[in-house]
Design an enzyme around this catalytic site. Structure first.
Site, short mmCIF file in Angstrom:
data_model
loop_
_atom_site.label_atom_id
_atom_site.label_comp_id
_atom_site.label_asym_id
_atom_site.label_seq_id
_atom_site.Cartn_x
_atom_site.Cartn_y
_atom_site.Cartn_z
CG ASN A 7 -22.00 -32.82 -24.67
OD1 ASN A 7 -20.90 -33.09 -25.16
ND2 ASN A 7 -23.12 -32.89 -25.35
CG ASP A 66 -25.87 -33.92 -27.43
OD1 ASP A 66 -26.42 -35.01 -27.15
OD2 ASP A 66 -24.78 -33.85 -28.02
CE LYS A 94 -23.28 -36.40 -25.72
NZ LYS A 94 -23.29 -37.16 -26.99
CB THR A 141 -27.08 -38.82 -26.74
OG1 THR A 141 -26.02 -37.92 -27.07
CG2 THR A 141 -26.50 -40.17 -26.35
CG ASP A 167 -20.95 -30.30 -28.59
OD1 ASP A 167 -21.34 -29.45 -29.42
OD2 ASP A 167 -20.80 -31.49 -28.87
#
Length: 399
Positions: free
Chosen positions: A207, A202, A204, A243, A220
């Protein structure tokens, strides 16, 4: 802009719209029961911690799940808050301890169960425990629980989301993008190589937080999974999670994916650093998925993107993962040797001896001005009933 999804097939029925640290898993094809293995109980001193030991300063972020099929996104939307991250300090702290602050991630057990997040939450706790101490990863201090909720006590990262700075600057100069991408490479090298094949899944800007000095902290780990290898080959997993703008093609096509998805995501991230937007985007996630599978990465005339930057982005965003940079023989070493990273002193970078390009304005240890303002908890929640307790408590024994 970015929403996080978790689903075993091409079309997600639940989209997660988040503020800081989203976690979602609505895998309706899987049994609602988690894996049978149960973590050992944490030491007694951790079990003695309770929520009342901390004073809430303010909410730093929430994870809100949007419950609506894609076909009816124009209909009224129903949200459910899944996780909340709060800035806290020890309750009744004396003068000596007044500067001690932490980030407390609060997960409601009833929601964890309803959204089929038990395995993800347990994986997050295990992996964060294993990676504690890396200079560019948030540190899990301890976990504890009560009847209704699970708690992860983390170090407080006061600089705020890198996404906020990107939004403020619109795009980063290439030297900035190189710096942040290089720190992320060191994180992925650690997760993939030193931690036995942990896929983060994840990556991005939302984060990535900045610490008080401006260095990256990856947060996260709700979708992180230790994949490992079997017969000298990386183990594949099949859950659609991440995402939409950052999903690798093999995830969308449900072909099974490995740690190679993180290198694809890094290519997307570098593109967004340099342009201010991802290469694949549409209001409908399904259209994003089609673009990822069918379209090459195209670069704008403005701002101009250097040949080295274009090359590394294309090398990461290669549909055939067997030809993807980072997933070739040589692994992370080939990434570090790419001309885009020319001039990086990797040892100095790891030891935080290189000055970051952005210096967050952090006035004191508990300063939260770098984070947006969010509504505080209204106290409404689904009850964690005695029946749920009898059925599921054993899966939360590690907290």
């Amino acid at each position: 802009m970015a929403a996080t999804v978790a689903k075993p097939g091409l079309i997600p029925r639940v989209i997660q719209e988040h503020n800081l640290r989203p976690v979602a898993n609505t895998d309706t094809n899987n049994s609602s029961q988690p894996d049978a293995d149960v973590d050992p109980k944490v030491p007694p001193q951790h079990q003695r911690l309770k929520l009342s030991d901390f004073a809430l300063v303010r909410t730093l972020g929430t994870g809100n799940i949007l419950l609506a099929p894609l076909a009816t996104l124009d209909a009224p939307r129903v949200y459910r808050t899944f996780a909340r991250v709060c800035l806290v300090r020890p309750a009744g702290a004396n003068e000596e301890d007044r500067d001690k602050v932490f980030a407390l991630k609060i997960l409601r057990k009833a929601e964890v169960i309803k959204l089929k997040q038990i395995d993800h939450v347990r994986d997050e706790r295990r992996i964060l425990s294993d990676v504690a101490g890396h200079p560019f990863i948030t540190e899990l201090i301890t976990t504890f629980s009560d009847h209704d909720s699970l708690y992860m006590l983390l170090d407080y990262v006061p600089g705020g989301e890198l996404f906020s700075y990107l939004r403020r600057h619109r795009r980063f100069p290439e030297e900035w993008a190189q710096f942040y991408a290089a720190e992320i490479v060191l994180v992925l090298e650690y997760l993939h190589d030193d931690q036995g094949g942990v896929a983060y899944r994840d990556l991005k800007p939302e984060n990535l937080l900045l610490d008080g000095q401006g260095h990256v902290k990856l947060v996260d780990f709700g979708f992180a999974k230790r994949l490992g290898s079997r017969d000298s080959r990386p183990v594949e997993t099949y859950t659609l999670c991440g995402t939409p703008e950052y999903l690798a093609p093999e995830v969308i096509q449900n072909k099974g994916h490995t740690i190679a998805v993180d290198w694809w995501a890094l290519g997307i991230l570098i593109y967004e650093f340099l342009t201010g937007y991802p290469p694949f985007w549409h209001q409908n996630p399904i259209e994003i998925y089609k673009q990822i599978i069918e379209k090459p990465v195209l670069f704008p005339a403005e701002p101009p993107i250097s040949p080295n930057a274009q090359n590394i982005i294309r090398s990461f965003c290669t549909v055939d993962r067997s030809r993807r940079l980072g997933n070739l023989i040589g692994g992370t070493r080939q990434v570090k040797e790419h001309p885009f990273f020319e001039g990086i002193d990797w040892d100095a970078l790891y030891h935080r001896r290189i000055r970051p390009p952005i210096q967050p304005n952090v006035r004191y240890p508990g300063d939260a001005q770098c984070f947006d303002i969010y509504p505080e908890d209204d106290g409404k929640r689904e009850p964690y009933t005695d029946e749920l307790s009898r059925q599921y408590d054993r899966y939360f024994e590690g907290f």
